[in-house]
Motif scaffolding. Structure first.
Motif, PDB file in Angstrom:
ATOM      1  N   ILE A   1      -5.994  11.340  13.777  1.00  0.00           N
ATOM      2  CA  ILE A   1      -5.869  10.518  14.984  1.00  0.00           C
ATOM      3  C   ILE A   1      -7.130  10.638  15.831  1.00  0.00           C
ATOM      4  CG2 ILE A   1      -3.366  10.429  15.302  1.00  0.00           C
ATOM      5  CD1 ILE A   1      -3.731  12.975  17.071  1.00  0.00           C
ATOM      6  N   THR A   2      -7.283   9.718  16.766  1.00  0.00           N
ATOM      7  CA  THR A   2      -8.545   9.573  17.509  1.00  0.00           C
ATOM      8  C   THR A   2      -8.995  10.846  18.221  1.00  0.00           C
ATOM      9  OG1 THR A   2      -7.394   8.799  19.486  1.00  0.00           O
ATOM     10  CG2 THR A   2      -8.091   7.133  17.903  1.00  0.00           C
ATOM     11  N   THR A   3      -8.044  11.616  18.771  1.00  0.00           N
ATOM     12  CA  THR A   3      -8.442  12.777  19.556  1.00  0.00           C
ATOM     13  C   THR A   3      -9.032  13.889  18.689  1.00  0.00           C
ATOM     14  OG1 THR A   3      -6.149  13.491  19.431  1.00  0.00           O
ATOM     15  CG2 THR A   3      -6.850  12.435  21.464  1.00  0.00           C
TER      16      THR A   3
ATOM     17  N   ASN B   1      -5.557   5.392  14.779  1.00  0.00           N
ATOM     18  CA  ASN B   1      -4.442   5.789  15.655  1.00  0.00           C
ATOM     19  C   ASN B   1      -3.216   6.235  14.862  1.00  0.00           C
ATOM     20  OD1 ASN B   1      -2.899   3.539  14.969  1.00  0.00           O
ATOM     21  ND2 ASN B   1      -3.529   2.359  16.760  1.00  0.00           N
ATOM     22  N   ARG B   2      -2.233   6.714  15.581  1.00  0.00           N
ATOM     23  CA  ARG B   2      -1.047   7.325  14.987  1.00  0.00           C
ATOM     24  C   ARG B   2      -0.338   6.389  14.007  1.00  0.00           C
ATOM     25  NH1 ARG B   2       4.524   7.490  16.237  1.00  0.00           N
ATOM     26  NH2 ARG B   2       5.440   9.499  15.707  1.00  0.00           N
TER      27      ARG B   2
ATOM     28  N   GLY C   1      -0.602  13.752  16.254  1.00  0.00           N
ATOM     29  CA  GLY C   1      -0.258  14.401  17.511  1.00  0.00           C
ATOM     30  C   GLY C   1       1.219  14.382  17.866  1.00  0.00           C
TER      31      GLY C   1
ATOM     32  N   ASN D   1      -2.984  20.243  22.170  1.00  0.00           N
ATOM     33  CA  ASN D   1      -3.587  18.941  22.451  1.00  0.00           C
ATOM     34  C   ASN D   1      -2.999  18.388  23.758  1.00  0.00           C
ATOM     35  OD1 ASN D   1      -4.770  16.382  22.211  1.00  0.00           O
ATOM     36  ND2 ASN D   1      -3.263  15.664  20.721  1.00  0.00           N
TER      37      ASN D   1
ATOM     38  N   ARG E   1      -4.126   2.758  26.096  1.00  0.00           N
ATOM     39  CA  ARG E   1      -4.514   2.551  24.698  1.00  0.00           C
ATOM     40  C   ARG E   1      -3.655   1.440  24.085  1.00  0.00           C
ATOM     41  NH1 ARG E   1      -6.245   6.745  21.628  1.00  0.00           N
ATOM     42  NH2 ARG E   1      -5.779   5.348  19.900  1.00  0.00           N
TER      43      ARG E   1
ATOM     44  N   GLY F   1       0.679   1.471  19.151  1.00  0.00           N
ATOM     45  CA  GLY F   1       0.412   2.211  17.910  1.00  0.00           C
ATOM     46  C   GLY F   1      -0.270   3.533  18.198  1.00  0.00           C
ATOM     47  N   SER F   2      -0.790   3.671  19.422  1.00  0.00           N
ATOM     48  CA  SER F   2      -1.440   4.925  19.819  1.00  0.00           C
ATOM     49  C   SER F   2      -0.398   5.976  20.194  1.00  0.00           C
ATOM     50  CB  SER F   2      -2.367   4.653  21.014  1.00  0.00           C
ATOM     51  OG  SER F   2      -2.448   5.788  21.857  1.00  0.00           O
ATOM     52  N   GLY F   3      -0.616   7.195  19.746  1.00  0.00           N
ATOM     53  CA  GLY F   3       0.278   8.303  20.070  1.00  0.00           C
ATOM     54  C   GLY F   3       0.179   8.703  21.533  1.00  0.00           C
ATOM     55  N   ILE F   4      -1.024   8.577  22.105  1.00  0.00           N
ATOM     56  CA  ILE F   4      -1.197   8.889  23.527  1.00  0.00           C
ATOM     57  C   ILE F   4      -0.388   7.908  24.356  1.00  0.00           C
ATOM     58  CG2 ILE F   4      -2.842   8.949  25.442  1.00  0.00           C
ATOM     59  CD1 ILE F   4      -4.918   9.987  23.580  1.00  0.00           C
TER      60      ILE F   4
ATOM     61  N   ARG G   1       1.148  19.268  24.214  1.00  0.00           N
ATOM     62  CA  ARG G   1       1.377  18.706  22.880  1.00  0.00           C
ATOM     63  C   ARG G   1       0.572  19.526  21.890  1.00  0.00           C
ATOM     64  NH1 ARG G   1      -1.259  13.773  22.527  1.00  0.00           N
ATOM     65  NH2 ARG G   1       0.261  12.632  21.314  1.00  0.00           N
TER      66      ARG G   1
ATOM     67  N   TRP H   1      -1.658  19.332  17.922  1.00  0.00           N
ATOM     68  CA  TRP H   1      -2.079  18.640  16.715  1.00  0.00           C
ATOM     69  C   TRP H   1      -1.301  19.258  15.560  1.00  0.00           C
ATOM     70  CZ3 TRP H   1      -7.885  19.472  17.958  1.00  0.00           C
ATOM     71  CH2 TRP H   1      -8.404  18.342  18.593  1.00  0.00           C
TER      72      TRP H   1
HETATM   73  P1  PGA Z   1      -3.696   8.258  19.085  1.00  0.00           P
HETATM   74  O1  PGA Z   1      -3.297   9.766  18.955  1.00  0.00           O
HETATM   75  O2  PGA Z   1      -5.120   8.109  18.667  1.00  0.00           O
HETATM   76  O3  PGA Z   1      -2.736   7.546  18.170  1.00  0.00           O
HETATM   77  O4  PGA Z   1      -3.463   7.877  20.520  1.00  0.00           O
HETATM   78  C1  PGA Z   1      -4.013  10.703  19.702  1.00  0.00           C
HETATM   79  C2  PGA Z   1      -3.134  11.882  20.074  1.00  0.00           C
HETATM   80  O5  PGA Z   1      -1.906  11.774  19.960  1.00  0.00           O
HETATM   81  O6  PGA Z   1      -3.689  12.911  20.487  1.00  0.00           O
END
Ligand code: PGA
Length: 234
Positions: free
Chosen positions: A18-20, A47-48, A66, A82, A113, A116-119, A185, A187
């Protein structure tokens, strides 16, 4: 097993994160390649949702994500923290306030974001649990773009502390002191349960376990929200 690992001379390792994790995993891969110079490594950053899709399609050897998925039969384990923090431009009026309520925060325009992004998922969950809906001013497909937009005063955002790893001295951004933040959170590394890991992938997982704690401790120090004490904020 350990002696097997010494036999890891050549082969391919495909990692998708994932991006982070793009700030951390390349450092780990660098060390891994020094130890096993014959291995050909590829790294996909996305992304997630796309990570989960890649996992379902069996495209890579090891995945880093994440927020664990709910209905997938996978091997999964946390390996590093994380935390999510709230960011504003340092000139933002809330930057001077303490103990800001989530209600107050929800009045601000948010930079979010993409779906689909986990953040995004964790952020929406945090506010939904408190009966709050965010005013999304803009949707951006990258953490870096969000940081720049926050710095320019377009709005506030929730981002992983890791996305600030290279920006520790940036005086354009401030961490807001919001109740419930940082969101703790982790990783996780993961792979499908029915997958037979290659010797190289096994060596990498072992390496990840051994090294990430060590590199991680040093690396996490100084990240906002880590250790998660509010007095840490500048
Ligand atoms: P994302 O995940 O890139 O899908 O937002 C990043 C994270 O959850 O730390």
């Amino acid at each position: 097993l350990v002696s097997d690992m010494k036999g890891v001379k050549a082969g391919k390792l495909r990692v998708a994160v994932i991006t982070t994790a793009k700030y951390f995993v390349p450092r780990l891969l660098g060390l891994f390649c020094q130890r096993y110079p014959g291995i050909d490594v590829s790294l996909k950053v996305t992304n997630r949702e796309r990570i989960l899709q890649r996992m379902a399609d069996n495209q890579d050897d090891i995945y880093v994500l994440g927020t664990p998925p709910e209905n997938m039969d996978i091997q999964i384990e946390p390996f590093l923290e994380n935390p999510l923090v709230v960011l504003a431009a340092s000139s933002h009026p809330l930057a001077k306030e303490k103990n800001i309520s989530p209600q107050r925060l929800a009045e601000e325009p948010f930079l979010m974001r993409e779906p689909g992004s986990g953040i995004r998922l964790s952020t929406e969950q945090f506010f939904a649990e408190r009966g709050l809906q965010l005013k999304v001013r803009m949707e951006l497909g990258s953490n870096e773009a969000i940081k720049q937009a926050v710095a320019s005063g377009l709005g506030i955002a929730v981002l992983s502390a890791h996305t600030l790893a290279l920006d520790r001295n940036s005086d354009e951004l401030a961490y807001l002191d919001v109740q419930g933040f940082p969101i703790r959170r982790n990783w996780y590394w993961a792979y499908p349960k029915d997958k037979q890991l290659s010797v190289v992938a096994q060596a990498f997982l072992k390496f990840l376990h051994e090294e990430s704690k060590q590199i991680g401790e040093k690396y996490l120090q100084g990240l906002p929200g880590f250790p998660a004490q509010k007095d840490d904020k500048k």
